[in-house]
Design an enzyme around this catalytic site. Structure first.
Site, PDB file in Angstrom:
ATOM      1  N   HIS A 289      50.760  54.862  51.634  1.00 18.25           N
ATOM      2  CA  HIS A 289      49.811  54.109  50.764  1.00 18.25           C
ATOM      3  C   HIS A 289      48.460  54.630  51.290  1.00 18.25           C
ATOM      4  O   HIS A 289      47.475  54.097  51.743  1.00 18.25           O
ATOM      5  CB  HIS A 289      49.684  52.758  51.020  1.00 18.25           C
ATOM      6  CG  HIS A 289      49.235  51.809  50.021  1.00 18.25           C
ATOM      7  ND1 HIS A 289      49.833  50.616  49.272  1.00 18.25           N
ATOM      8  CD2 HIS A 289      47.864  51.905  49.348  1.00 18.25           C
ATOM      9  CE1 HIS A 289      48.762  50.177  48.481  1.00 18.25           C
ATOM     10  NE2 HIS A 289      47.819  50.826  48.562  1.00 18.25           N
TER      11      HIS A 289
ATOM     12  N   TYR B 224      47.463  46.701  36.357  1.00 17.28           N
ATOM     13  CA  TYR B 224      46.264  46.040  36.206  1.00 17.28           C
ATOM     14  C   TYR B 224      45.768  45.807  35.002  1.00 17.28           C
ATOM     15  O   TYR B 224      45.099  44.954  34.843  1.00 17.28           O
ATOM     16  CB  TYR B 224      45.221  46.685  37.385  1.00 17.28           C
ATOM     17  CG  TYR B 224      45.534  46.538  38.892  1.00 17.28           C
ATOM     18  CD1 TYR B 224      45.249  45.440  39.500  1.00 17.28           C
ATOM     19  CD2 TYR B 224      46.445  47.578  39.542  1.00 17.28           C
ATOM     20  CE1 TYR B 224      45.414  45.233  40.767  1.00 17.28           C
ATOM     21  CE2 TYR B 224      46.854  47.544  40.925  1.00 17.28           C
ATOM     22  CZ  TYR B 224      46.147  46.265  41.388  1.00 17.28           C
ATOM     23  OH  TYR B 224      46.774  45.970  42.890  1.00 17.28           O
TER      24      TYR B 224
ATOM     25  N   ARG C  88      54.901  42.618  51.063  1.00 17.35           N
ATOM     26  CA  ARG C  88      54.986  44.062  50.972  1.00 17.35           C
ATOM     27  C   ARG C  88      53.829  44.439  51.929  1.00 17.35           C
ATOM     28  O   ARG C  88      52.622  44.239  51.590  1.00 17.35           O
ATOM     29  CB  ARG C  88      54.701  44.338  49.518  1.00 17.35           C
ATOM     30  CG  ARG C  88      54.650  45.846  49.225  1.00 17.35           C
ATOM     31  CD  ARG C  88      54.455  46.392  47.572  1.00 17.35           C
ATOM     32  NE  ARG C  88      54.147  47.571  47.563  1.00 17.35           N
ATOM     33  CZ  ARG C  88      53.039  48.089  47.233  1.00 17.35           C
ATOM     34  NH1 ARG C  88      51.851  47.457  46.633  1.00 17.35           N
ATOM     35  NH2 ARG C  88      53.017  49.683  46.946  1.00 17.35           N
TER      36      ARG C  88
ATOM     37  N   GLU D 100      52.556  45.213  42.409  1.00 18.25           N
ATOM     38  CA  GLU D 100      51.134  44.803  42.475  1.00 18.25           C
ATOM     39  C   GLU D 100      50.645  44.186  41.066  1.00 18.25           C
ATOM     40  O   GLU D 100      51.062  44.771  40.213  1.00 18.25           O
ATOM     41  CB  GLU D 100      49.917  45.992  42.898  1.00 18.25           C
ATOM     42  CG  GLU D 100      50.083  46.209  44.490  1.00 18.25           C
ATOM     43  CD  GLU D 100      49.188  47.567  44.562  1.00 18.25           C
ATOM     44  OE1 GLU D 100      48.001  47.714  44.059  1.00 18.25           O
ATOM     45  OE2 GLU D 100      49.471  48.471  45.392  1.00 18.25           O
TER      46      GLU D 100
ATOM     47  N   GLU E  47      51.816  54.739  44.135  1.00 17.23           N
ATOM     48  CA  GLU E  47      50.853  55.246  43.208  1.00 17.23           C
ATOM     49  C   GLU E  47      50.379  56.746  43.401  1.00 17.23           C
ATOM     50  O   GLU E  47      49.248  57.117  43.583  1.00 17.23           O
ATOM     51  CB  GLU E  47      49.463  54.392  43.043  1.00 17.23           C
ATOM     52  CG  GLU E  47      49.626  53.021  42.869  1.00 17.23           C
ATOM     53  CD  GLU E  47      48.519  52.227  42.755  1.00 17.23           C
ATOM     54  OE1 GLU E  47      47.290  52.657  42.861  1.00 17.23           O
ATOM     55  OE2 GLU E  47      48.358  50.987  42.439  1.00 17.23           O
TER      56      GLU E  47
ATOM     57  N   ASN F 139      52.914  48.679  39.545  1.00 13.77           N
ATOM     58  CA  ASN F 139      51.649  48.390  39.933  1.00 13.77           C
ATOM     59  C   ASN F 139      50.819  48.063  38.462  1.00 13.77           C
ATOM     60  O   ASN F 139      50.673  48.968  37.857  1.00 13.77           O
ATOM     61  CB  ASN F 139      50.597  49.054  41.086  1.00 13.77           C
ATOM     62  CG  ASN F 139      51.420  48.891  42.353  1.00 13.77           C
ATOM     63  OD1 ASN F 139      52.354  48.261  42.455  1.00 13.77           O
ATOM     64  ND2 ASN F 139      50.966  49.794  43.180  1.00 13.77           N
TER      65      ASN F 139
HETATM   66  C1  PNW Z   1      45.687  49.930  43.591  1.00 14.78           C
HETATM   67  N1  PNW Z   1      43.043  52.999  38.679  1.00 14.78           N
HETATM   68  O1  PNW Z   1      44.904  50.931  43.493  1.00 14.78           O
HETATM   69  C2  PNW Z   1      46.014  50.102  45.041  1.00 14.78           C
HETATM   70  O2  PNW Z   1      47.706  50.235  45.073  1.00 14.78           O
HETATM   71  C3  PNW Z   1      45.656  49.141  46.034  1.00 14.78           C
HETATM   72  O3  PNW Z   1      45.718  49.534  47.129  1.00 14.78           O
HETATM   73  C4  PNW Z   1      44.373  48.576  45.358  1.00 14.78           C
HETATM   74  O4  PNW Z   1      43.530  47.661  46.361  1.00 14.78           O
HETATM   75  C5  PNW Z   1      44.499  47.920  44.326  1.00 14.78           C
HETATM   76  O5  PNW Z   1      45.217  48.988  43.190  1.00 14.78           O
HETATM   77  C6  PNW Z   1      43.241  47.525  43.414  1.00 14.78           C
HETATM   78  O6  PNW Z   1      42.457  48.752  43.072  1.00 14.78           O
HETATM   79  C7  PNW Z   1      44.357  51.635  42.287  1.00 14.78           C
HETATM   80  O7  PNW Z   1      41.844  53.615  38.546  1.00 14.78           O
HETATM   81  C8  PNW Z   1      43.293  52.218  42.265  1.00 14.78           C
HETATM   82  O8  PNW Z   1      43.611  52.899  37.566  1.00 14.78           O
HETATM   83  C9  PNW Z   1      42.630  52.782  40.992  1.00 14.78           C
HETATM   84  C10 PNW Z   1      43.375  52.570  39.848  1.00 14.78           C
HETATM   85  C11 PNW Z   1      44.602  51.912  39.884  1.00 14.78           C
HETATM   86  C12 PNW Z   1      44.953  51.225  41.057  1.00 14.78           C
END
Ligand code: PNW
Length: 439
Positions: A127, A300, A83, A351, A172, A298
């Site tokens: 992006h 995290y 991707r 992601e 996002e 995505n």
């Molecule tokens: C994503 N938050 O960013 C992006 O899609 C990527 O480009 C980035 O490198 C990756 O996650 C890691 O940060 C985020 O604050 C940035 O919740 C901030 C948040 C979530 C995703």
């Protein structure tokens, strides 16, 4: 941990797609080559204090020049899919207007190079690298930007066509609205909630306008959108915490999911934002509710929310971003999406990954915490598929260490280590683990 270590791709449904992900500004460099114009991130990085290490993506991983060896690396990992994102300022340098063929040539080389190596190309159209000339006219707060995005998307889909396995319009939109226009941590860096909500609406409108363009030029490709989502849980049973968590869920998750999958903004959150509500015109929500072939998610972390704001649960372990490591949240999120959204299309995890300061020793990089992060999240995802959620694929973030936005080069998300002084790439232990998982 023993179970996670034994996990392999054969535990997943047949045809499940495994990949790695990157984005244009974070890896390409070559900021001034072949007709590329500045993006809002070039402008933002030039402002003192915006990026913690004072860096920019001007060189990054120099992927624009090293793409061939990087594609070999991707193939060596044994992934099914890659991707990447297309930089709008390479393709339409004036934002809206003539197409720059040299910009499209690069993404065509990538696409064909992946196909030649047996790797599916998955393209993200936006992006976050908006052409700076469009920001001069208000960026995403200007409704015209949505129409410009649809025209740019059409140009990419016309050139790359059905060779691309999937097109995601936006990555996002929460980040490119709230983080960018309200919190000010991302480009353009303003602090204005009404602007953020207007930007979010025009981003969603841009998605709705771009989808038919993609389908027209690439009828056999999958088309959809990528959201960053995560459970927003209450820190306690106190009513004020429960309310705050529901509000956080409204802003972070439902503000994007509900228009896309139900054709309406969430009423409670709409009431919360009062006079900052976005300028919605007749017909907008019908456009935004266009059917998607997939939803990219995505994931995290989760949020644990109290009346005072986000809190870190006691005993939580975190990544170098300070984000709680919580694989169960991925299972919970998948089950919630299935329960709450009858129109939910098949899901790809586009992601998932973690930043850790990895120790290099000689030609090895030992990153056991990243391997643990990936394997436990894959187990959590497997549980969701076994509970009946239609998940079709998983992309690890990221292929390699890269420009981590406001954190510059100081946060490393890669499965592949990048020595920025020499641009040498080195497979971390987590990459070797993923390779073995995929064998
Ligand atoms: C994503 N938050 O960013 C992006 O899609 C990527 O480009 C980035 O490198 C990756 O996650 C890691 O940060 C985020 O604050 C940035 O919740 C901030 C948040 C979530 C995703």
């Amino acid at each position: 941990a023993a179970r996670a270590a034994a996990l392999t791709r054969r535990d997943f449904p047949a045809g499940f797609v495994f990949g790695v992900a990157t984005s244009s500004y974070q890896i390409e460099g070559a900021a001034h080559e072949d007709g590329r114009s500045p993006s809002i991130w070039d402008v933002f990085c030039a402002q003192p204090g915006r990026i913690s290490d004072g860096s920019s993506g001007a060189v990054a991983c120099d992927h624009y020049h090293r793409w061939e060896q990087d594609l070999d690396l991707i193939a060596a990992l044994g992934v099914d899919a890659y991707r990447f994102s297309v930089a709008w300022p390479r393709v339409v340098p004036t934002g809206r207007g003539p197409v720059n063929p040299a910009g499209l040539d690069f993404y065509e080389r990538l696409t064909d190079g992946l196909l030649a190596r047996g790797v599916q190309p998955h393209v993200t159209l936006y992006h976050w690298d908006l052409p700076a000339t469009l920001q001069d006219q208000g960026g995403w707060t200007n409704r015209d930007t949505a129409y410009a995005f649809a025209e740019y998307s059409a140009a990419v889909a016309e050139r790359l066509g059905n060779r691309v396995a999937s097109y995601a319009t936006l990555n996002e939109p929460w980040c490119s609205s709230v983080l960018s226009y309200e919190i000010g941590e991302h480009a353009p860096g303003t602090r204005d909630r009404a602007a953020a909500l207007s930007a979010a609406h025009h981003l969603l409108l841009g998605h709705g306008l771009a989808m038919p363009e993609i389908r027209r030029h690439a009828p056999q490709s999958q088309a959809g959108i990528v959201l960053n989502l995560g459970p927003q849980e209450s820190a306690s049973d106190r009513p004020e915490d429960i309310l705050a968590a529901r509000q956080a869920d409204g802003r972070f998750n439902r503000w994007f999911l509900d228009p896309l999958l139900r054709g309406e903004y969430p009423a409670d959150t709409w009431a919360d934002v009062g006079a900052d509500a976005p300028p919605v015109q007749d017909g907008d929500l019908e456009l935004i509710r266009v059917p998607n072939d997939f939803l990219g998610v995505n994931y995290y972390s989760r949020g644990v929310i109290g009346a005072q704001g986000g809190v870190l649960p006691e005993g939580a372990s975190v990544t170098d971003m300070g984000w709680e490591i919580h694989p169960q949240g991925l299972t919970d999120l998948m089950l919630r999406l299935k329960a709450d959204y009858p129109a939910l299309p098949p899901i790809y995890i586009t992601e998932n990954g973690a930043a850790f300061a990895d120790e290099r020793s000689g030609d090895r990089v030992h990153d056991p915490r990243r391997t643990e992060f990936l394997s436990t999240h894959l187990s959590a995802l497997l549980q969701a598929t076994q509970a009946g959620v239609d998940v079709r694929g998983y992309f690890a973030w990221s292929l390699m260490d890269n420009f981590e936005w406001a954190h510059g080069y100081q946060k490393r998300f890669g499965l592949v280590y990048v020595d920025y002084a020499t641009q040498e790439r080195l497979l971390k232990d987590s990459a070797l683990w993923y390779q073995a998982f995929l064998k």
